[in-house]
Design an enzyme around this catalytic site. Sequence first.
Site, PDB file in Angstrom:
ATOM      1  N   LYS A   1      -8.870 -10.221 -13.983  1.00 21.31           N
ATOM      2  CA  LYS A   1      -9.503 -10.368 -12.720  1.00 21.31           C
ATOM      3  C   LYS A   1     -10.501  -9.490 -12.460  1.00 21.31           C
ATOM      4  O   LYS A   1     -10.645  -8.336 -12.727  1.00 21.31           O
ATOM      5  CB  LYS A   1      -8.506 -10.305 -11.715  1.00 21.31           C
ATOM      6  CG  LYS A   1      -9.038 -10.590 -10.071  1.00 21.31           C
ATOM      7  CD  LYS A   1      -8.057 -10.213  -9.222  1.00 21.31           C
ATOM      8  CE  LYS A   1      -8.611 -10.436  -7.781  1.00 21.31           C
ATOM      9  NZ  LYS A   1      -9.231  -9.636  -7.011  1.00 21.31           N
TER      10      LYS A   1
ATOM     11  N   LYS B   1       0.680  -1.240   0.128  1.00 19.13           N
ATOM     12  CA  LYS B   1      -0.107  -0.334  -0.023  1.00 19.13           C
ATOM     13  C   LYS B   1       0.920   1.206  -0.030  1.00 19.13           C
ATOM     14  O   LYS B   1       0.503   2.203  -0.895  1.00 19.13           O
ATOM     15  CB  LYS B   1      -0.806  -0.083   1.094  1.00 19.13           C
ATOM     16  CG  LYS B   1      -2.073  -1.075   0.771  1.00 19.13           C
ATOM     17  CD  LYS B   1      -3.099  -0.984   2.254  1.00 19.13           C
ATOM     18  CE  LYS B   1      -4.203  -2.054   1.796  1.00 19.13           C
ATOM     19  NZ  LYS B   1      -4.704  -2.714   2.542  1.00 19.13           N
TER      20      LYS B   1
ATOM     21  N   LYS C   1     -13.980  -4.691  -8.469  1.00 22.57           N
ATOM     22  CA  LYS C   1     -14.693  -3.317  -8.580  1.00 22.57           C
ATOM     23  C   LYS C   1     -13.766  -2.149  -8.871  1.00 22.57           C
ATOM     24  O   LYS C   1     -14.303  -1.053  -9.511  1.00 22.57           O
ATOM     25  CB  LYS C   1     -15.535  -3.238  -7.125  1.00 22.57           C
ATOM     26  CG  LYS C   1     -14.423  -2.847  -5.894  1.00 22.57           C
ATOM     27  CD  LYS C   1     -15.215  -2.644  -4.888  1.00 22.57           C
ATOM     28  CE  LYS C   1     -14.371  -2.678  -3.365  1.00 22.57           C
ATOM     29  NZ  LYS C   1     -13.434  -3.954  -3.315  1.00 22.57           N
TER      30      LYS C   1
HETATM   31  P1  ADP Z   1     -12.353  -6.238  -5.403  1.00 22.94           P
HETATM   32  O1  ADP Z   1     -10.925  -6.811  -6.083  1.00 22.94           O
HETATM   33  O2  ADP Z   1     -13.507  -6.018  -6.131  1.00 22.94           O
HETATM   34  O3  ADP Z   1     -11.711  -5.047  -4.692  1.00 22.94           O
HETATM   35  P2  ADP Z   1     -12.196  -7.616  -2.864  1.00 22.94           P
HETATM   36  O4  ADP Z   1     -10.789  -7.354  -2.717  1.00 22.94           O
HETATM   37  O5  ADP Z   1     -13.015  -6.632  -1.846  1.00 22.94           O
HETATM   38  O6  ADP Z   1     -12.540  -7.440  -4.208  1.00 22.94           O
HETATM   39  O7  ADP Z   1     -12.406  -9.023  -2.536  1.00 22.94           O
HETATM   40  C1  ADP Z   1     -13.256  -9.605  -1.539  1.00 22.94           C
HETATM   41  C2  ADP Z   1     -13.309 -10.958  -1.584  1.00 22.94           C
HETATM   42  O8  ADP Z   1     -13.740 -11.748  -2.698  1.00 22.94           O
HETATM   43  C3  ADP Z   1     -11.774 -11.583  -1.273  1.00 22.94           C
HETATM   44  O9  ADP Z   1     -12.033 -12.649  -0.625  1.00 22.94           O
HETATM   45  C4  ADP Z   1     -11.449 -12.029  -2.902  1.00 22.94           C
HETATM   46  O10 ADP Z   1     -10.346 -13.059  -2.675  1.00 22.94           O
HETATM   47  C5  ADP Z   1     -12.636 -12.269  -3.622  1.00 22.94           C
HETATM   48  N1  ADP Z   1     -12.597 -12.003  -4.835  1.00 22.94           N
HETATM   49  C6  ADP Z   1     -12.583 -10.826  -5.461  1.00 22.94           C
HETATM   50  N2  ADP Z   1     -12.570 -10.939  -6.708  1.00 22.94           N
HETATM   51  C7  ADP Z   1     -12.441 -11.964  -7.121  1.00 22.94           C
HETATM   52  C8  ADP Z   1     -12.229 -12.653  -8.169  1.00 22.94           C
HETATM   53  N3  ADP Z   1     -12.061 -12.009  -9.707  1.00 22.94           N
HETATM   54  N4  ADP Z   1     -11.942 -14.087  -8.210  1.00 22.94           N
HETATM   55  C9  ADP Z   1     -12.044 -14.812  -7.213  1.00 22.94           C
HETATM   56  N5  ADP Z   1     -12.218 -14.226  -6.090  1.00 22.94           N
HETATM   57  C10 ADP Z   1     -12.585 -12.958  -5.814  1.00 22.94           C
END
Ligand code: ADP
Length: 319
Positions: A189, A110, A192
């Site tokens: 991947k 970060k 959001k």
């Molecule tokens: P984002 O990448 O949208 O910000 P987060 O980091 O908030 O998502 O992820 C929340 C949870 O969802 C985590 O446990 C993460 O491993 C899972 N997750 C998020 N995106 C994916 C993805 N594309 N494939 C599999 N798991 C995901």
Amino acid sequence: MRVLTGIQASGKLHIGNYFGAMKPMIELQEENELFTFIANYHSLTTSKDAETLRQYTIDAAVDYLSVGLDPKKTTFWVQSHVPEVLELYWILSKFTPMGLLERAHSYKDKVAKGISANHALFSYPVLMAADILLYDTQKVPVGKDQIQHVEMTRDIAIKFNNEYGEIFVLPEHVVQEEVATIPGIDGQKMSKSYDNAIDLFMPEKPLQKRCNKILSSSTPLGEPLDWEGCNIYDIAALFLNDEEKLELQERYKSGKEGYGHFKKYLKELIWEELAEAREKREYYLSHLDEVNDILAFGAKKAKSIADAKMEKVRAAIGL
Ligand code: ADP
Ligand code: TRP
């Protein structure tokens, strides 16, 4: 087996969250004593304003309950409703060498990204250790990025136990390897942050529009299509069993259908998978009092465990 997970509430959930985090978590409640909380103290490190944090917290509760988190089986609460965790966080800080925190990848990443560091970001792993140790957690299911935090929790607990006796259970991380990375509409991947997500609770028309935007090659209609490496196929496959996957592969190979057909099919799959969750969500959104009652009930259960633990901790260290 006591299993504990923390949910970072950060807005709308998408299909990647659903398959990567929500479904695997909900499956755990069948065979374990599952403890799940919404980590709103942790979210403070990224929170923009009070209203958003409040909204994200309740939204996460509604969404997890809607997809099947069962408050009869699982202890489900909001982290800040059991503030004893902050007392433990301070106590554990004394057993946390600076070097341990300085080596944390997620903090270093970060800072490298230019996020200005403050003490909350730096000491984030100590609060996570408090979450885990307060409830005698045995297993912590995490994504790869969080493994180090569970290892740090063990280090902190070992240091404490060495000085003051066997107060804390040493937790282990569990990485759910089978969950592959779910691709977004551009094949990267799904996240959001990349504007490539398919949100979990989209209305039907926008959902179809979103599916229509999935990047695919431009094979003309009438020619066989390659399902391997096709984003539409890869997302659809998440919803299918082996037999259904083979059927879909045959449809690709037959050349009778184009990508447009498969985008419609995918929308149907998503729409149907979430039919029950959508109904429950409508219900909870119009009965927020019930959601708050569920969270209050969970907090009460969690607090009784936290209180007993804190009594032991205070007695051990002389507070
Ligand atoms: P984002 O990448 O949208 O910000 P987060 O980091 O908030 O998502 O992820 C929340 C949870 O969802 C985590 O446990 C993460 O491993 C899972 N997750 C998020 N995106 C994916 C993805 N594309 N494939 C599999 N798991 C995901
Ligand atoms: N740090 C975790 C995440 O970003 C959320 C979390 C907070 C957590 N406390 C926890 C996860 C305790 C497991 C156990 O996803």
